[in-house]
Design a protein around this motif. Structure first.
Motif, PDB file in Angstrom:
ATOM      1  N   ALA A  24       5.505  -1.064  -0.162  1.00  0.00           N
ATOM      2  CA  ALA A  24       5.184  -0.062  -1.178  1.00  0.00           C
ATOM      3  C   ALA A  24       5.796   1.268  -0.741  1.00  0.00           C
ATOM      4  O   ALA A  24       5.309   1.900   0.200  1.00  0.00           O
ATOM      5  CB  ALA A  24       3.682   0.064  -1.351  1.00  0.00           C
ATOM      6  N   LEU A  29      -1.210   3.145  -0.696  1.00  0.00           N
ATOM      7  CA  LEU A  29      -2.014   1.975  -1.062  1.00  0.00           C
ATOM      8  C   LEU A  29      -3.493   2.329  -1.218  1.00  0.00           C
ATOM      9  O   LEU A  29      -4.225   1.611  -1.895  1.00  0.00           O
ATOM     10  CB  LEU A  29      -1.856   0.872  -0.018  1.00  0.00           C
ATOM     11  N   ILE A  34      -3.350  -3.542  -5.922  1.00  0.00           N
ATOM     12  CA  ILE A  34      -2.089  -4.267  -5.755  1.00  0.00           C
ATOM     13  C   ILE A  34      -2.315  -5.745  -6.047  1.00  0.00           C
ATOM     14  O   ILE A  34      -3.292  -6.336  -5.554  1.00  0.00           O
ATOM     15  CB  ILE A  34      -1.547  -4.135  -4.319  1.00  0.00           C
ATOM     16  N   CYS A  96       5.105  -8.499  -6.693  1.00  0.00           N
ATOM     17  CA  CYS A  96       3.952  -7.644  -6.458  1.00  0.00           C
ATOM     18  C   CYS A  96       3.960  -6.525  -7.498  1.00  0.00           C
ATOM     19  O   CYS A  96       5.018  -6.125  -8.001  1.00  0.00           O
ATOM     20  CB  CYS A  96       3.906  -7.099  -5.040  1.00  0.00           C
ATOM     21  N   ALA A  98       1.590  -2.874  -8.927  1.00  0.00           N
ATOM     22  CA  ALA A  98       0.624  -1.848  -8.536  1.00  0.00           C
ATOM     23  C   ALA A  98       0.102  -1.106  -9.755  1.00  0.00           C
ATOM     24  O   ALA A  98       0.831  -0.892 -10.737  1.00  0.00           O
ATOM     25  CB  ALA A  98       1.275  -0.854  -7.574  1.00  0.00           C
TER      26      ALA A  98
END
Length: 124
Positions: A24, A29, A34, A96, A98
């Motif tokens: 990331a 984070l 996520i 992935c 977010a």
């Protein structure tokens, strides 16, 4: 510039393991939920697992059988997906994603940022 960069995919035999990584870049984070999604040829993108800001983990669909484990290293801004006992049906591109939220969603369109994906092929 915010980026999610996946790595760790490859060809593995049935029963094998892989650990996918998601770097990331440009986001903290601590502020994001996520998720890992996957998309097989001819199929819709489906949720695999998600970890919220609070650390709550949710597994979706076929991955809710203990074979896949999501984790983070917030100090390194990395998200991982450990995949064990892989099956041919796990073959897909893994992404992935977010979202600036503390809640995990299974709907792909909810997520704001996406990586380009990493190919996982399970075959003998």
């Amino acid at each position: 510039q915010l980026q999610l960069v996946e790595s760790g995919g490859g060809l593995v035999q049935p029963g094998g393991s892989l650990r996918l990584s998601c770097a990331a870049i440009g986001l903290d984070l601590d502020d994001y939920a996520i998720a890992w999604f996957r998309q097989a040829p001819g199929k819709e993108r489906e949720g695999v697992s998600c970890i919220a800001r609070s650390g709550t983990v949710i597994s979706y669909g076929d991955s809710d059988d203990g074979r896949f484990t999501i984790s983070t290293n917030n100090a390194k801004n990395m998200v991982y997906l450990q995949m064990n006992s892989l099956k041919p049906g796990d073959t897909a591109i893994y992404y992935c994603a977010a979202r600036s939220d503390d809640v995990c969603y299974v709907v792909p369109s909810i997520y704001t940022y996406w990586g380009r994906g990493t190919q996982v092929t399970v075959s003998s």
